[in-house]
Structures are given as structure tokens and as C-alpha cells.
Motif scaffolding. Structure first.
Motif, mmCIF file in Angstrom:
data_model
loop_
_atom_site.group_PDB
_atom_site.id
_atom_site.type_symbol
_atom_site.label_atom_id
_atom_site.label_comp_id
_atom_site.label_asym_id
_atom_site.label_seq_id
_atom_site.Cartn_x
_atom_site.Cartn_y
_atom_site.Cartn_z
ATOM 1 N N THR A 1 -1.048 4.497 -0.843
ATOM 2 C CA THR A 1 -2.529 4.402 -1.256
ATOM 3 C C THR A 1 -3.372 3.016 -1.053
ATOM 4 O O THR A 1 -4.663 3.327 -2.050
ATOM 5 C CB THR A 1 -2.103 3.257 -2.992
ATOM 6 O OG1 THR A 1 -0.768 2.022 -2.163
ATOM 7 C CG2 THR A 1 -0.785 3.889 -3.574
ATOM 8 N N CYS B 1 0.518 -0.985 0.335
ATOM 9 C CA CYS B 1 -0.040 0.094 0.196
ATOM 10 C C CYS B 1 0.871 1.531 0.243
ATOM 11 O O CYS B 1 0.252 2.209 0.586
ATOM 12 C CB CYS B 1 -1.367 0.034 1.219
ATOM 13 S SG CYS B 1 -2.584 -1.526 1.457
ATOM 14 N N GLU C 1 4.086 3.799 -2.303
ATOM 15 C CA GLU C 1 4.848 3.601 -3.344
ATOM 16 C C GLU C 1 5.637 4.692 -3.302
ATOM 17 O O GLU C 1 5.732 6.189 -1.691
ATOM 18 C CB GLU C 1 3.916 4.259 -4.767
ATOM 19 C CG GLU C 1 3.508 5.283 -4.316
ATOM 20 C CD GLU C 1 1.247 4.988 -5.845
ATOM 21 O OE1 GLU C 1 1.737 6.403 -5.697
ATOM 22 O OE2 GLU C 1 1.883 4.231 -6.288
#
Length: 123
Positions: free
Chosen positions: A79, A68, A70
Motif C-alpha cells: 500500500t 505498508c 494489507e
């Protein structure tokens, strides 16, 4: 790239990289010789892992939420909205531990304060 190169690029020890693999955080390819082969993108993954560990998360929780994030900056970009609950619970647990440690420090301060003065050594 091989494990030594990933270690040099990320600053993570080879031992840490092997541990991350054991915990399912990294998934290098294996050459027929048995050597690990890491992708360029693994440098960013290691940076995220190290940041999340520095933030106080354990590797079990990191394994749940790593997908989850980046980015490879100092603050990974979340994310997934669903991981907020797990991160909030981890933060609550940390705050509880901090409160307990502060109470322990206060108690120890009181004990030290109540101790008799040390007498000077004879000359």
C-alpha cells in the motif's frame, strides 16, 4: 486471544510469536496477569510476517515495511510506494548472494570432477 490460540490459528510457534513481539512486529496488549492478549487482526499480521520472511526479508526490514501491506493472502498487497526502494535493495542483495552461491557450486563441481576415482574395496 491468548498466544496459544494465535499459534494454533496461524501455525507460527509460540516462540516465533514472542520473537515477533521482541522485534516490534506484533504489539499485543498485556493483561494485569502479564498474559498477552492478541486481536483478531493479528492473525493476518502474522500471515504477512511469515510470508515476508519466506520471501527472504529479515525482521528489521519487515518492521520498516509491515505497515505498508494489507490482506492475508499468500501475497500481501503493498500500500506504500516508498517501500519499493527497500524491497528492491533486499532483492538485489539476495540476487548477489545467489550468484556467489552458484559460483561456489561451480567451483566445488570442478574440484569434485578433478578428484581421483575411488578404488573398489578388496574382497
Amino acid at each position: 486471544m491468548r498466544i496459544g490460540e494465535l499459534s494454533r490459528r496461524t501455525g507460527a510457534s509460540i516462540r516465533s510469536l514472542r520473537y515477533y513481539e521482541e522485534q516490534g512486529l506484533l504489539r499485543p496488549l498485556r493483561r494485569p496477569s502479564g498474559y498477552r492478549e492478541y486481536a483478531e487482526s493479528d492473525t493476518a499480521v502474522v500471515a504477512r510476517i511469515r510470508t515476508l520472511i519466506a520471501a527472504g526479508l529479515n525482521t528489521a526490514l519487515i518492521a520498516q515495511v509491515l505497515h505498508c501491506f494489507e490482506g492475508d493472502s499468500d501475497t500481501p498487497v503493498p500500500t506504500c510506494a516508498e517501500m519499493v526502494e527497500e524491497l528492491s535493495a533486499a532483492r538485489t542483495a539476495m540476487a548477489s548472494h545467489i550468484s556467489a552461491l552458484e559460483a561456489s557450486c561451480s567451483l566445488l563441481d570442478a574440484i569434485i570432477e578433478a578428484a581421483p576415482e575411488k578404488s573398489p574395496a578388496p574382497s
